[in-house]
Motif scaffolding. Sequence first.
Motif, PDB file in Angstrom:
ATOM      1  N   ASP A  53      64.735  43.625  44.899  1.00 64.21           N
ATOM      2  CA  ASP A  53      65.889  44.285  44.983  1.00 64.21           C
ATOM      3  C   ASP A  53      66.072  45.328  43.934  1.00 64.21           C
ATOM      4  O   ASP A  53      67.080  45.768  43.246  1.00 64.21           O
ATOM      5  N   ILE A  54      64.866  46.138  43.337  1.00 60.71           N
ATOM      6  CA  ILE A  54      65.094  46.995  42.533  1.00 60.71           C
ATOM      7  C   ILE A  54      64.785  48.407  42.992  1.00 60.71           C
ATOM      8  O   ILE A  54      64.087  48.576  44.231  1.00 60.71           O
ATOM      9  N   ALA A  55      65.447  49.210  42.470  1.00 61.36           N
ATOM     10  CA  ALA A  55      65.324  50.797  42.977  1.00 61.36           C
ATOM     11  C   ALA A  55      63.891  51.193  43.266  1.00 61.36           C
ATOM     12  O   ALA A  55      63.302  50.898  42.266  1.00 61.36           O
ATOM     13  N   PRO A  56      63.791  52.071  44.166  1.00 58.10           N
ATOM     14  CA  PRO A  56      62.303  52.564  44.306  1.00 58.10           C
ATOM     15  C   PRO A  56      61.934  53.683  43.205  1.00 58.10           C
ATOM     16  O   PRO A  56      62.681  53.965  42.465  1.00 58.10           O
ATOM     17  N   ALA A  57      60.605  53.967  43.245  1.00 54.26           N
ATOM     18  CA  ALA A  57      60.069  54.736  42.270  1.00 54.26           C
ATOM     19  C   ALA A  57      60.709  56.095  42.058  1.00 54.26           C
ATOM     20  O   ALA A  57      60.840  56.641  41.062  1.00 54.26           O
ATOM     21  N   ALA A  58      61.100  56.659  43.215  1.00 54.31           N
ATOM     22  CA  ALA A  58      61.686  57.886  43.363  1.00 54.31           C
ATOM     23  C   ALA A  58      63.157  58.137  42.306  1.00 54.31           C
ATOM     24  O   ALA A  58      63.271  58.914  41.766  1.00 54.31           O
ATOM     25  N   GLU A  59      63.859  56.914  42.295  1.00 49.94           N
ATOM     26  CA  GLU A  59      64.970  56.827  41.631  1.00 49.94           C
ATOM     27  C   GLU A  59      64.543  56.921  40.157  1.00 49.94           C
ATOM     28  O   GLU A  59      65.212  57.436  39.352  1.00 49.94           O
ATOM     29  N   ALA A  60      63.286  56.082  39.812  1.00 49.73           N
ATOM     30  CA  ALA A  60      62.941  56.015  38.425  1.00 49.73           C
ATOM     31  C   ALA A  60      62.600  57.427  37.922  1.00 49.73           C
ATOM     32  O   ALA A  60      63.100  57.863  36.818  1.00 49.73           O
ATOM     33  N   GLU A  61      62.199  58.181  38.696  1.00 52.68           N
ATOM     34  CA  GLU A  61      61.763  59.470  38.468  1.00 52.68           C
ATOM     35  C   GLU A  61      63.020  60.493  38.142  1.00 52.68           C
ATOM     36  O   GLU A  61      62.886  61.322  37.273  1.00 52.68           O
ATOM     37  N   ALA A  62      63.897  60.240  39.245  1.00 56.81           N
ATOM     38  CA  ALA A  62      65.141  61.019  38.764  1.00 56.81           C
ATOM     39  C   ALA A  62      65.794  60.802  37.936  1.00 56.81           C
ATOM     40  O   ALA A  62      66.617  61.657  37.246  1.00 56.81           O
ATOM     41  N   ASP A  63      65.900  59.373  37.386  1.00 50.93           N
ATOM     42  CA  ASP A  63      66.710  59.212  36.092  1.00 50.93           C
ATOM     43  C   ASP A  63      65.723  59.705  34.906  1.00 50.93           C
ATOM     44  O   ASP A  63      66.216  59.322  33.813  1.00 50.93           O
ATOM     45  N   GLY A  64      64.684  60.070  35.132  1.00 53.64           N
ATOM     46  CA  GLY A  64      63.831  60.704  33.918  1.00 53.64           C
ATOM     47  C   GLY A  64      63.097  59.308  33.067  1.00 53.64           C
ATOM     48  O   GLY A  64      62.593  59.453  31.954  1.00 53.64           O
ATOM     49  N   LEU A  65      63.085  58.194  33.890  1.00 55.87           N
ATOM     50  CA  LEU A  65      62.428  57.188  33.388  1.00 55.87           C
ATOM     51  C   LEU A  65      60.743  57.297  33.582  1.00 55.87           C
ATOM     52  O   LEU A  65      60.000  56.681  32.875  1.00 55.87           O
ATOM     53  N   VAL A  66      60.355  58.385  34.362  1.00 58.27           N
ATOM     54  CA  VAL A  66      58.791  58.504  34.537  1.00 58.27           C
ATOM     55  C   VAL A  66      58.929  60.059  34.450  1.00 58.27           C
ATOM     56  O   VAL A  66      59.437  60.994  35.046  1.00 58.27           O
ATOM     57  N   ALA A  67      57.901  60.214  33.339  1.00 64.29           N
ATOM     58  CA  ALA A  67      57.675  61.707  33.200  1.00 64.29           C
ATOM     59  C   ALA A  67      56.877  62.394  34.274  1.00 64.29           C
ATOM     60  O   ALA A  67      56.051  61.845  35.097  1.00 64.29           O
ATOM     61  N   PRO A  68      57.216  63.833  34.585  1.00 68.61           N
ATOM     62  CA  PRO A  68      56.637  64.383  35.770  1.00 68.61           C
ATOM     63  C   PRO A  68      54.985  64.283  35.668  1.00 68.61           C
ATOM     64  O   PRO A  68      54.428  64.073  36.876  1.00 68.61           O
ATOM     65  N   THR A  69      54.493  64.326  34.554  1.00 76.43           N
ATOM     66  CA  THR A  69      53.001  64.210  34.608  1.00 76.43           C
ATOM     67  C   THR A  69      52.539  62.912  34.664  1.00 76.43           C
ATOM     68  O   THR A  69      51.269  62.617  35.186  1.00 76.43           O
ATOM     69  N   ALA A  70      53.368  61.852  35.010  1.00 72.55           N
ATOM     70  CA  ALA A  70      52.880  60.382  35.272  1.00 72.55           C
ATOM     71  C   ALA A  70      53.071  60.235  36.643  1.00 72.55           C
ATOM     72  O   ALA A  70      52.563  59.008  37.175  1.00 72.55           O
TER      73      ALA A  70
END
Length: 218
Positions: A53-70
């Motif tokens: 029940d964790i948010a998908p990777a897209a939400e992590a990217e939207a929150d800035g937890l994943v740099a665009p280059t990664a």
Amino acid sequence: MVEIILLAMVAVFVGLRLFSVLGQRTGHEQEPRMPRPVEAPPKMTPVPQGIPDIAPAAEAEADGLVAPTASAGIRKISSADSSFEINEFLIGAQAAYRMILEAFWKGDRDDLSHLVSDEVLESFNAAIDAREAEGHILDNRLVAIERTQVEKAEFQSNTARITLRFDADIAGVTRNKDGEVIAGSLSDAVQTHDIWTFARNVRDADPNWLLVETDEAA
């Protein structure tokens, strides 16, 4: 005599009301459903593990937890390992960051051996040996992890590698063998910026990720 008659009338009236509200039980009435017990949250493990029940990777990217280059690397890892979730990985990585630091500060080689690669362990052991040779003792505290971000991610030959930046506040002192403070302060936290890389073979039955590289952020 009048009072007896009135009491009897009241009893009959109450009985009729109860009958109309409750009805007659025949033995075929449906039993009320019991509420389902709330499941206890899954226990965290020392290194990145699955947490449902964790948010998908897209939400992590939207929150800035994943740099665009990664982002591309994270998608490759997710495709190769269906159990991988970036947010649960980040939660586990923070737990591993704390445990590895505390084990290093304490000089606990056994705990380190389960959390880091052989190369990193060798480097840590050398630093611990030098510290012990000088009679120094670290009394450090990880006050807070302010931010964790995926800087880089790649997948090659079944091996996933994720590089993280940890921005943290650490307070600590160095003591001599007599317990006297020779450097640092526990009252003033210092901002630190670490670059750590974790790796795991996705074909391996062991779900644990190991720390394989450490560096300081610029």
